[in-house]
Design a protein around this motif. Structure first.
Motif, PDB file in Angstrom:
ATOM      1  N   TYR A  22      18.874  20.087 -29.453  1.00 39.10           N
ATOM      2  CA  TYR A  22      18.086  19.676 -30.617  1.00 39.10           C
ATOM      3  C   TYR A  22      17.860  18.173 -30.564  1.00 39.10           C
ATOM      4  O   TYR A  22      18.723  17.408 -30.126  1.00 39.10           O
ATOM      5  CB  TYR A  22      18.795  20.016 -31.927  1.00 39.10           C
ATOM      6  N   THR A  23      16.676  17.737 -31.022  1.00 38.23           N
ATOM      7  CA  THR A  23      16.364  16.317 -31.195  1.00 38.23           C
ATOM      8  C   THR A  23      16.155  16.061 -32.683  1.00 38.23           C
ATOM      9  O   THR A  23      15.439  16.819 -33.349  1.00 38.23           O
ATOM     10  CB  THR A  23      15.089  15.934 -30.427  1.00 38.23           C
ATOM     11  N   ILE A  24      16.784  14.993 -33.184  1.00 42.38           N
ATOM     12  CA  ILE A  24      16.641  14.648 -34.604  1.00 42.38           C
ATOM     13  C   ILE A  24      15.785  13.389 -34.715  1.00 42.38           C
ATOM     14  O   ILE A  24      15.993  12.416 -33.978  1.00 42.38           O
ATOM     15  CB  ILE A  24      18.013  14.433 -35.268  1.00 42.38           C
ATOM     16  N   GLN A  25      14.800  13.421 -35.598  1.00 49.35           N
ATOM     17  CA  GLN A  25      13.914  12.290 -35.833  1.00 49.35           C
ATOM     18  C   GLN A  25      13.980  11.863 -37.297  1.00 49.35           C
ATOM     19  O   GLN A  25      14.335  12.663 -38.166  1.00 49.35           O
ATOM     20  CB  GLN A  25      12.472  12.638 -35.457  1.00 49.35           C
ATOM     21  N   TYR A  26      13.621  10.585 -37.548  1.00 45.30           N
ATOM     22  CA  TYR A  26      13.619  10.072 -38.916  1.00 45.30           C
ATOM     23  C   TYR A  26      12.402   9.188 -39.130  1.00 45.30           C
ATOM     24  O   TYR A  26      11.773   8.708 -38.200  1.00 45.30           O
ATOM     25  CB  TYR A  26      14.890   9.257 -39.191  1.00 45.30           C
ATOM     26  N   ARG A  27      12.097   8.983 -40.402  1.00 48.32           N
ATOM     27  CA  ARG A  27      11.122   7.960 -40.808  1.00 48.32           C
ATOM     28  C   ARG A  27      11.548   7.422 -42.164  1.00 48.32           C
ATOM     29  O   ARG A  27      12.226   8.121 -42.936  1.00 48.32           O
ATOM     30  CB  ARG A  27       9.700   8.514 -40.869  1.00 48.32           C
ATOM     31  N   ASP A  28      11.174   6.160 -42.428  1.00 50.54           N
ATOM     32  CA  ASP A  28      11.509   5.544 -43.709  1.00 50.54           C
ATOM     33  C   ASP A  28      10.266   4.899 -44.287  1.00 50.54           C
ATOM     34  O   ASP A  28       9.181   4.972 -43.704  1.00 50.54           O
ATOM     35  CB  ASP A  28      12.646   4.519 -43.550  1.00 50.54           C
ATOM     36  N   ALA A  76      26.093  12.303 -29.190  1.00 50.32           N
ATOM     37  CA  ALA A  76      24.809  11.802 -28.692  1.00 50.32           C
ATOM     38  C   ALA A  76      23.871  12.942 -28.332  1.00 50.32           C
ATOM     39  O   ALA A  76      22.660  12.848 -28.549  1.00 50.32           O
ATOM     40  CB  ALA A  76      25.042  10.889 -27.487  1.00 50.32           C
ATOM     41  N   ASP A  77      24.399  14.041 -27.721  1.00 46.48           N
ATOM     42  CA  ASP A  77      23.599  15.208 -27.363  1.00 46.48           C
ATOM     43  C   ASP A  77      23.964  16.355 -28.296  1.00 46.48           C
ATOM     44  O   ASP A  77      25.128  16.757 -28.375  1.00 46.48           O
ATOM     45  CB  ASP A  77      23.838  15.620 -25.908  1.00 46.48           C
TER      46      ASP A  77
END
Length: 991
Positions: free
Chosen positions: A622-628, A643-644
């Motif tokens: 899984y890859t986790i992304q964010y925005r603010d 980390a993984d």
């Protein structure tokens, strides 16, 4: 009197009254009652309309043609009566020279013929107007820079209610542009400025426009005392399904607040749009599910403010089921069905021939001829009214197969067939059948239905033959004969088989069938019950052309959506057979679901989610992304612990976040076949507060007004505030002292602090430093900087100010004070006020300047004063000058061009200046080669000149009058440079 039916068929009807026989022809039997083709519509009549008439439309088709009447407020209008203004044109009502007192109301049209009467929908007539704004002078509004302001529009009386608003600054057409800081309410017309800047000063006027009557008015101008906490808040709102609505929300504040929207009982609808820098939430094509509680949130670094209100969605009446024209047998039962939808639930009324019926429903038992007529079902709620019109015709008739004879029918062997028998008859007849010459009776394989149709199961070749249907009622009897032909049945000979492919690969589904050679065969493919449109979906589907009995399907570049159950249908005009197989498409995983924050600190959050579809290939990671709020909708990959994130996990911690920052997160799954779509974003969540760690940069300052110490810095970016109540602590001391003075500045956007002290010596060296603080504590100090307190301002005015061709100034030079610049201020005496003067700054190294853009023939006053970082010195005495009149605006008129040996003579008429122009001193003649800007300039007081003739190109001659106000307009001619042919002479005036 009574009525008897003697004889009836579908073409002639004999009706007997006592002492009277009436024969209706076939043409009359095909007549029908009124059906509206055009009905009146809501009308708004502009009071000042040049047309001076209103036309209300009404048109109905019928046989025989209709006659028309009109009602106003349920009272019949007396047409063509003297002084009433009403006339009838066709079915249309024309109101001439309408007046508000007499003609406002609700209008409806009645259309009638011998079969009945229908009434149109009601339509109102209203008069549109927009009065002038009040002539009272508007009071000035005084606001300090940085505060919020509200300018009230107070629109004048008007109809209809809808207005649009704009604001003008200073003069038309300089319209106020709307942005995050400025907002115009389209409900009240008020102008809101959240944070006033110096550029906002001026004269304002509100323009109100009525789009319905194409009319606009504006207020008197008033210059720009309100505190900075007024807000625009949207009220509880009721919208109709399909409408577009706008919710308004605007806050005053410093810094300028950001407006955010949310729906508290669900997500914002997909049909929403945020506009006007967040002040407008537009909902388009509103549906019932869009109803709920909406919240707008105003946010800046000093805090938040909320407002919530409810949006209710209701609906105009619509027909779910409505009546339609029909013919029914005498003495039969019948119910008119009329079902509306709408919110609130519509109320239903019934009309017959335009008269109100006292009935809740239209249910008939044993119909009579008196039940014939024009019926209307009317459904109404507070939002509107709808009409359904239908004619009911009751008849009696002996059976006839004139229009619907029994047909020749094909049937597949071993299949099922139905032979229809549909005579026109009233009352309903009894039915019987024969095959060839034998009567048919019901059996386990052959059935006669109640409606007369004949059904045969397990058809064989022996069932071929001629079939006759007999129909009889108390008015008579009739029969009709058709035939049955039996064909070979269709069979699947090659069925599709299950298949398994990866995304992007091709797949084949085979299908072949045998069929009767006398019939055409068609292959139809469907996926999970939905028929595939091979033309529309040609990008992914293609049919084999290998013979008419082969229906093989190619699936190109298969995608996940193409997986499922494929069904092949082999179809002839009389039967069909099917066969199915499954296609598995393996590909990247689907989007994870339910992403949410389950724990958080000041620099990390723990996320939890649920697995999405693996699409037949196990999830590997899984890859986790964010925005603010600072990333402007850009998603970034997050740093996680571990980390993984392995494919069997459904929880992870995101680290290295900023404290007190609002984040959204999403999760993306990956397998060996690729990376899938991201999940829906989590709800916005803010990390915990922390002490600031970033100090202001570029600390410096100096200068300013006398007895001041100015300290400047670059503010900390909002992402480094780390908590609420953010501000700065400014420290300063003279270089040779040990004790620091501390001052708190509460504005997070502040860039400077000015310390004022009457005992502060000028040009003294200070050490300064600045640090940030918030509710959690104080951060580190910046690097220390050395600055100087302000100089003293100049104490003398500039001397020896004179005006030559330019303005000469004797600079101010005082011992111990740095050389200053000069400010020149000038304005027209009598015409302009000193407050509107223009200003010009001259470097301290210069003692003169040139004033440009002055008006001709005008008196000017000029004032000069010295200026340095400590402020302005005293002003010089006012110097008065008078500018010259402008040069002549008329160009010389060229009267001649003659060759005289090696010269060319040019002559022109004298230019007569206008009364407001300078007198002529002479003329200037510029002689230059074409394409060159420079040449030989001659001056003369005469009205002619001899010029040398050139033979090396084309030359241009320009002639203009010269005056003390400058050079006038230009007359221009071309000299060809050669005397082989006559020369063309022309001129043009150039300014």
């Amino acid at each position: 009197s009574s009525l008897w039916i003697c004889q009836c068929n579908c073409f002639t009807l004999v009706v007997i009254y006592p002492g009277l026989v009436c024969l209706l022809s076939a043409d009359e039997a095909t007549g029908y009652g009124p059906v509206f083709e055009e009905q009146p519509v809501e009308t708004i009549y502009p009071e000042e309309s040049p047309e001076a008439k209103i036309i209300m439309s009404c048109r109905a088709r019928a046989s025989p043609p209709v006659t028309y009447k009109w009602l106003k407020d349920d009272m019949e209008i007396e047409l063509n009566a003297e002084g009433r203004h009403y006339s009838l044109v066709g079915g249309n009502l024309v109101i001439s020279n309408p007046t508000r007192t007499e003609h406002v109301g609700k209008y409806s049209c009645l259309a009638s013929n011998k079969y009945g009467t229908v009434i149109s929908r009601e339509a109102s007539v209203q008069f549109g107007y927009l009065d002038l704004f009040s002539s009272e002078e508007r009071e000035s509004v005084y606001v300090k820079e940085g505060q919020g302001a509200v300018l009230l529009c107070a629109p004048p009386p008007h109809y209809p209610a809808e207005l649009s608003f704009r604001w003008i600054l200073n003069e038309f057409p300089t319209f106020i542009s709307l942005d995050k800081r400025r907002f115009i309410s389209q409900i009240t017309g008020n102008l809101y400025i959240s944070k006033v800047e110096s550029s906002d000063s001026g004269n304002y006027s509100c323009i109100a426009s009525s789009p319905s009557i194409s009319k606009s008015y504006l207020t008197s101008y008033y210059p720009l005392k309100y505190p900075a906490d007024l807000k625009v808040k949207f009220p509880d709102t009721t919208a109709l399904v399909g409408q577009n609505i706008t919710l308004e929300c605007f806050a005053l504040g410093n810094p300028v607040p950001e407006i955010r929207w949310k729906k508290l009982d669900g997500l914002l609808p997909p049909n929403h749009e945020v506009r006007m820098a967040g002040a407008h939430l537009n909902l388009y094509n509103v549906q019932f599910e869009d109803g709920g509680t909406y919240q707008c949130e105003a946010v800046n670094v000093r805090g938040k403010d909320y407002h919530t209100a409810r949006v209710s969605v209701e609906a105009f009446p619509e027909w779910v089921e409505h009546i339609s024209s029909t013919e029914k047998d005498l003495s039969s039962d019948y119910t008119m069905s009329c079902i509306p939808s709408g919110k609130p639930k519509p109320h239903i009324r019934w009309l017959k021939n335009g008269e109100l019926l006292d009935r809740k429903e239209m249910r008939f038992s044993s119909l009579t001829f008196d039940d014939s007529g024009m019926y209307q079902c009317i459904a109404e709620n507070r939002h509107g009214i709808i009409y359904a019109n239908a004619e009911l015709r009751v008849f009696a008739c002996a059976p006839t197969f004139e229009h619907y004879p029994v047909k020749r029918v094909l049937a597949a062997k071993n299949g099922r067939v139905v032979i229809e028998c549909r005579p026109k008859a009233a009352p309903k007849p009894t039915f019987s059948w024969s095959k060839d010459t034998e009567l048919i009776s019901n059996s386990t394989r052959v059935f006669i239905w109640e409606d007369g149709s004949l059904e045969i199961l397990n058809v064989t070749r022996a069932d071929e033959g001629r079939y006759t249907c007999f129909a009889e009622n108390d008015r008579g009897k009739a029969n009709s004969t058709g035939s049955l032909l039996v064909t070979d049945s269709t069979k699947i000979t090659l069925a599709p088989s299950n298949s398994d492919v990866k995304v992007g690969e091709n797949a084949w589904m085979q299908c072949a069938a045998s069929h009767d050679t006398s019939l055409d065969i068609t292959f139809i493919w469907s996926l999970d019950g939905r028929v595939i449109d091979l033309h529309k979906d040609s990008q992914h589907y293609e049919r084999s052309l290998n013979g008419s009995s082969n229906g093989e399907l190619l699936i190109k570049n298969a995608q996940l959506k193409h997986a499922g159950r494929y069904t092949c249908t082999a179809q002839t005009p009389i039967d069909n057979v099917t066969a199915s197989a499954h296609l598995v498409v393996r590909g990247p995983p689907g989007a994870p679901g339910g992403v949410r924050v389950v724990n958080k600190t000041h620099k990390s959050v723990t996320l939890q989610w649920s697995r999405g579809a693996d699409n037949h290939s196990p999830i590997s990671k899984y890859t986790i992304q964010y925005r603010d709020s600072f990333s402007k909708d850009v998603w970034k990959n997050a740093t996680t612990s571990p980390a993984d994130v392995e494919g069997n996990e459904e929880m992870a911690t995101v680290v290295d976040l900023f404290p007190w920052t609002e984040y959204e997160f999403r999760v993306i799954a990956t397998n060996t076949l690729g990376t899938g779509e991201p999940s829906s974003p989590s709800h916005k969540d803010r990390t915990l507060e922390a002490i600031p760690v970033v100090a202001p940069s570029d600390v410096g300052g100096g200068g300013g007004t006398s007895r001041e110490l100015t300290i400047t810095w670059t503010p900390v970016q909002p992402q480094y505030y780390y908590g609420p109540n953010f501000g700065y602590i400014v420290a300063f001391k003279p270089e040779d002292e040990k004790h620091w003075s501390l001052v708190t500045v509460a504005d997070p956007e502040a860039k400077r602090y000015v310390h004022k002290d009457a005992s502060l010596p000028p040009s003294t060296k200070f050490n300064v430093k600045v640090k940030a603080f918030n509710r959690q504590g104080e951060g580190p100090f910046s690097l220390t900087a050395a600055i100087y307190s302000a100089q003293d301002a100049p104490s003398e005015a500039p001397k020896g100010v004179v005006v030559l061709c330019s303005l000469c100034i004797k600079p101010v030079l005082e011992p111990g004070i740095c050389s200053c610049v000069s400010q020149v201020k000038y304005w027209r005496n009598h015409e302009d006020s000193e407050g509107g003067a223009q200003r010009l700054t001259v470097s301290g190294r210069e003692n003169h300047t040139k004033l440009e853009g002055l008006r001709a023939d005008s008196n000017y006053l000029i004032e000069v004063r010295g200026y340095n970082s400590a402020g302005y010195g005293p002003a010089s005495q006012h110097l008065q000058i008078h500018t010259k009149k402008p040069p002549p605006s008329k160009a010389p008129l060229i009267t001649g061009k003659k060759l005289k040996g090696n010269t060319i003579n040019i002559a022109w008429e004298h230019v007569q200046p206008l009364a407001n122009e300078s007198s002529i001193n002479g003329y200037k003649v510029l002689y230059r080669q074409q394409g060159q800007s420079s040449g030989t300039l001659y001056t003369t007081s005469k009205q002619f000149i001899d010029l040398p003739l050139h033979a090396d190109g084309i030359y241009v001659v320009e002639v203009r009058a010269h005056s003390e106000g400058g050079d006038g307009a230009v007359a221009q001619i071309q000299d060809a440079g050669s005397v082989v042919a006559p020369l063309d002479v022309g001129f043009s005036s150039l300014k």
